[in-house]
Enzyme design. Structure first.
Site, PDB file in Angstrom:
ATOM      1  CE  LYS A 111      -4.312  -1.751   1.667  1.00  0.00           C
ATOM      2  NZ  LYS A 111      -5.367  -1.722   2.657  1.00  0.00           N
ATOM      3  CE  LYS A 191      -5.027  -7.477  -3.746  1.00  0.00           C
ATOM      4  NZ  LYS A 191      -5.839  -7.301  -2.614  1.00  0.00           N
ATOM      5  CE  LYS A 194     -13.078  -2.272  -3.665  1.00  0.00           C
ATOM      6  NZ  LYS A 194     -13.140  -2.207  -2.211  1.00  0.00           N
TER       7      LYS A 194
HETATM    8  P1  AMP Z   1     -11.120  -4.688   0.157  1.00  0.00           P
HETATM    9  O1  AMP Z   1     -11.683  -4.184  -1.105  1.00  0.00           O
HETATM   10  O2  AMP Z   1      -9.629  -4.609   0.237  1.00  0.00           O
HETATM   11  O3  AMP Z   1     -11.796  -4.126   1.343  1.00  0.00           O
HETATM   12  O4  AMP Z   1     -11.450  -6.249   0.173  1.00  0.00           O
HETATM   13  C1  AMP Z   1     -12.725  -6.739   0.474  1.00  0.00           C
HETATM   14  C2  AMP Z   1     -12.726  -8.254   0.453  1.00  0.00           C
HETATM   15  O5  AMP Z   1     -12.530  -8.725  -0.885  1.00  0.00           O
HETATM   16  C3  AMP Z   1     -11.618  -8.909   1.304  1.00  0.00           C
HETATM   17  O6  AMP Z   1     -12.157 -10.069   1.928  1.00  0.00           O
HETATM   18  C4  AMP Z   1     -10.583  -9.263   0.294  1.00  0.00           C
HETATM   19  O7  AMP Z   1      -9.797 -10.354   0.733  1.00  0.00           O
HETATM   20  C5  AMP Z   1     -11.425  -9.634  -0.914  1.00  0.00           C
HETATM   21  N1  AMP Z   1     -10.693  -9.411  -2.192  1.00  0.00           N
HETATM   22  C6  AMP Z   1     -10.268  -8.224  -2.685  1.00  0.00           C
HETATM   23  N2  AMP Z   1      -9.635  -8.399  -3.874  1.00  0.00           N
HETATM   24  C7  AMP Z   1      -9.663  -9.740  -4.133  1.00  0.00           C
HETATM   25  C8  AMP Z   1      -9.197 -10.559  -5.200  1.00  0.00           C
HETATM   26  N3  AMP Z   1      -8.561 -10.035  -6.259  1.00  0.00           N
HETATM   27  N4  AMP Z   1      -9.397 -11.894  -5.138  1.00  0.00           N
HETATM   28  C9  AMP Z   1     -10.058 -12.430  -4.068  1.00  0.00           C
HETATM   29  N5  AMP Z   1     -10.533 -11.724  -3.038  1.00  0.00           N
HETATM   30  C10 AMP Z   1     -10.355 -10.388  -3.045  1.00  0.00           C
END
Ligand code: AMP
Length: 328
Positions: A111, A191, A194
């Site tokens: 990050k 991966k 956003k």
């Molecule tokens: P965040 O957007 O970082 O708050 O992530 C929200 C949820 O989505 C968390 O449980 C992450 O582990 C999951 N997540 C985010 N990006 C991915 C991805 N590329 N593949 C699988 N899970 C994801």
């Protein structure tokens, strides 16, 4: 009944990585456990979004969660900042977390390199807020993607430390792995995220998705349609694994290896299968967008339930650590 807790940041549009890695799991878990699901706007502050952007993103993510099948009758859906106990417990947990443990967190490094102009302390202590999110509800099951597993391990250590210092208080949270712990981005290199601009948006119209798929990499060794391809190394084929029936996957696999099926046709099939999942979600989301009072009502009810559960924990925590209770 076990409790489960998980959150998503309102930092942009939901994508199919969030859907496959988190939301699909949430919809299943709400049937088995007492579920608390949260839009984590305090976490999002680490990216310093404009206030209006943050407010709008909170609503969009909340309605995406509902449109994906989280049922407010079964699960408690709320916004983190409406439950001030998250911030209070974070401070207590911060004082129990060794700096050295935080230094090992790989996500902080990722990050920080993504926003070198804003490496704030919140980015560093982010996993402590996450620990507080979980233990505030005394959750035993936490569904997360692979990117969050290290943070979960830290949460478990903090729980052990708290229990050791102040007496048995919290259960150790266990990770619930999803079937898609790491969905790759359209670039095929990192991966889906956003912040990386490599996502297939959950609310995205079919033509936009097809446009993105057209430009996406496939098997790098397959330069012409007449070259046989290898689905095992193709990022597009990896998406078929989530959205396409076994029979159609076998057909694609054979067609690709024998050079009978071109990449564009394979992408069109994926686009159609994606739309079969995304279309109804997009429609439900739009319906909720048209009825803002309904969303407000769901989030207000969720926050009230979450606050009650959180305060129950905090009464115990304050007593154990020697703090005075707030008076109203
Ligand atoms: P965040 O957007 O970082 O708050 O992530 C929200 C949820 O989505 C968390 O449980 C992450 O582990 C999951 N997540 C985010 N990006 C991915 C991805 N590329 N593949 C699988 N899970 C994801």
């Amino acid at each position: 009944m076990f409790r489960t807790m998980s959150g998503i940041q309102p930092t942009g549009n939901l994508h199919i990585g969030n859907y496959l890695g988190a939301l699909v799991n949430w919809v299943e878990l709400q049937k088995q456990y007492e579920a608390f699901f949260c839009v984590v706007d305090l976490h999002a502050l680490t990216q310093r979004p404009a206030p209006e952007t943050l407010r709008a993103a909170v609503r969009e993510v909340a309605l995406g969660i509902l449109a994906s099948g989280v049922d407010p009758e079964q699960a408690t859906l709320f916004v983190q900042s409406e439950v001030p106990q998250h911030a209070e417990l974070t401070w207590i947990m911060t004082c129990l977390t060794p700096l050295g443990d935080l230094n090992r967190m790989t996500q902080f490094k990722d990050k920080s390199s993504a926003q070198p102009e804003n490496i704030n302390a919140g980015l560093f202590t982010y996993p402590i807020l996450q620990t507080a999110d979980i233990v505030l509800y005394r959750a035993e099951r936490v569904p997360v993607g692979e990117d969050q597993e290290q943070h979960l391990e830290l949460a478990r250590e903090t729980v052990r430390r708290f229990n050791h210092v102040y007496g048995e208080t919290f259960p150790e949270p266990q990770v619930v792995r999803s079937k898609a712990p790491r969905v790759m981005g359209l670039d095929g290199e990192s991966k889906m995220s956003k912040s990386r601009n490599n996502e297939i948006g959950l609310f995205e119209p079919a033509d936009v998705t097809m446009q993105k798929l057209r430009g996406a990499k496939t098997d790098p060794a397959r330069l012409r349609k007449t070259d046989p391809g290898n689905p095992q190394v193709c990022n597009i084929f990896s998406y078929h694994g989530f959205f396409t029936s076994e029979a159609q996957r076998a057909e694609i696999d054979a067609g690709c290896r024998s050079a009978q099926l071109g990449c564009v046709d394979c992408k069109k099939m994926l686009a159609a299968n994606l739309e079969a999942v995304k279309g109804p979600i997009r429609e439900r989301a739009e319906d909720l967008r048209q009825h803002p009072a309904r969303l407000d009502e769901i989030l207000a009810a969720g926050a009230a339930k979450a606050r009650a559960a959180a305060e129950e924990t905090m009464v115990m925590v304050r007593e154990r650590v020697g703090l005075r209770a707030p008076r109203s």
